[in-house]
Design a protein around this motif. Structure first.
Motif, PDB file in Angstrom:
ATOM      1  N   SER A   1     -18.178 -15.485 -15.613  1.00 14.69           N
ATOM      2  CA  SER A   1     -18.900 -14.880 -14.501  1.00 14.69           C
ATOM      3  C   SER A   1     -18.728 -15.652 -13.201  1.00 14.69           C
ATOM      4  O   SER A   1     -18.845 -15.081 -12.131  1.00 14.69           O
ATOM      5  CB  SER A   1     -20.392 -14.798 -14.842  1.00 14.69           C
TER       6      SER A   1
ATOM      7  N   ARG B   1     -12.915  -6.330 -12.701  1.00 13.69           N
ATOM      8  CA  ARG B   1     -12.127  -7.491 -12.288  1.00 13.69           C
ATOM      9  C   ARG B   1     -11.878  -7.488 -10.783  1.00 13.69           C
ATOM     10  O   ARG B   1     -11.276  -8.431 -10.262  1.00 13.69           O
ATOM     11  CB  ARG B   1     -10.778  -7.497 -13.019  1.00 13.69           C
TER      12      ARG B   1
ATOM     13  N   THR C   1     -16.542  -7.847  -9.972  1.00 12.85           N
ATOM     14  CA  THR C   1     -16.786  -9.206 -10.466  1.00 12.85           C
ATOM     15  C   THR C   1     -18.204  -9.652 -10.148  1.00 12.85           C
ATOM     16  O   THR C   1     -18.875 -10.287 -10.967  1.00 12.85           O
ATOM     17  CB  THR C   1     -15.781 -10.194  -9.840  1.00 12.85           C
TER      18      THR C   1
ATOM     19  N   ARG D   1     -20.448  -7.878 -12.514  1.00 14.54           N
ATOM     20  CA  ARG D   1     -20.319  -8.433 -13.861  1.00 14.54           C
ATOM     21  C   ARG D   1     -21.091  -9.736 -13.983  1.00 14.54           C
ATOM     22  O   ARG D   1     -21.734 -10.007 -14.999  1.00 14.54           O
ATOM     23  CB  ARG D   1     -18.847  -8.666 -14.203  1.00 14.54           C
TER      24      ARG D   1
END
Length: 271
Positions: free
Chosen positions: A145, A227, A232, A235
């Motif tokens: 992360s 991604r 990101t 996430r």
């Protein structure tokens, strides 16, 4: 970076609030000569927390057996999820009485002249939060992360801001909504924990400890790739996955629904 900021902000605030209560109450008791021992306890707690962080890195990344390393990472992710979840519930239940308990302990220690006890009280407050922070950072790094640089920037920012906030609280800034802060940062902490739990499930599937059932339930990476830049971020904070497996999706959904239900019930009882 936001996840690391939130964790150190929350953990730092809890630790420094306890230390601030101790120092403030020593002033009320006209026992300020003991303050240096509280600072000593804080210093020892910080040093031991740093040592624990170093040991974590040596033990985990020093393993030659990749299988054992993988299993240990899974355990730490699951343990961090459990501790994060418990921390939110515990803080909601204890926030009303923690100040009185600390002041009662300090009064007994001052009356008895127990210097070692004062050092230990401050040490324990810092070490507990320090250990939790080390655990959470390890978990975030395992779940890919955060990068080390972003994690350190976020952590330092959160720590500094927690110290500033505690300073103003101790100076009598009554208009700071501290209860609301703990309530809603607690919700964000649970969301972060959900992401860690999802990462643990993915790692268990990679190790054939859990079945996959359906490899990809849906794939929306063409809309928002996990991604990519914003993906990101999502996430890291929410455990977002643009193409989850069936087990990953169900596990995350069950955890989040259970955690939010407990969060709502806990804070409704804590009013």
């Amino acid at each position: 970076m936001l996840a690391s900021f939130l964790i150190t902000f929350r953990e730092g605030l809890e630790a420094f609030l306890i230390v601030g209560i101790i120092l403030s109450y020593l002033g009320k008791l006209q026992a300020t000569k003991y303050k240096k021992f509280i600072y000593l306890g804080v210093l020892i707690g910080v040093v031991i927390s740093i040592i624990i962080a170093y040991i974590f890195q040596v033990v985990i990344y020093g393993m030659d057996n990749e299988t054992y390393q993988h299993y240990l990472m899974i355990f730490i992710l699951l343990f961090a999820t459990l501790v994060l979840s418990y921390m939110v519930v515990w803080m909601a239940n204890q926030s009303k009485q923690i100040k009185g308990e600390i002041e009662e302990n300090i009064k007994k220690l001052v009356t008895a002249g127990n210097i070692a006890g004062m050092v230990f009280l401050a040490f324990l407050a810092v070490l507990r939060e320090g250990f939790e922070t080390v655990l959470f950072f390890s978990s975030l790094s395992f779940s890919e992360s955060i990068t080390l640089e972003d994690g350190l920037i976020g952590a330092f920012s959160g720590l500094v801001l927690s110290i500033v906030l505690v300073y103003f609280l101790m100076r009598g800034a009554k208009n700071i909504p501290i209860k609301s802060f703990f309530k809603y940062t607690g919700l964000l902490i649970l969301i972060i924990a959900g992401g860690l739990f999802g990462s643990a499930v993915s790692m268990m599937q990679a190790a054939d400890l859990l079945p996959t059932f359906i490899p990809v339930v849906y794939d929306i990476s063409f809309i928002l790739d996990d991604r990519g830049l914003f993906g990101t971020f999502l996430r890291a904070l929410f455990g977002y996955n643009s193409s989850p497996t069936f087990m990953h999706l169900i596990s995350w959904a069950v955890y989040m629904s259970t955690a939010i239900l407990l969060w709502r019930k806990t804070y409704s009882y804590a009013k």
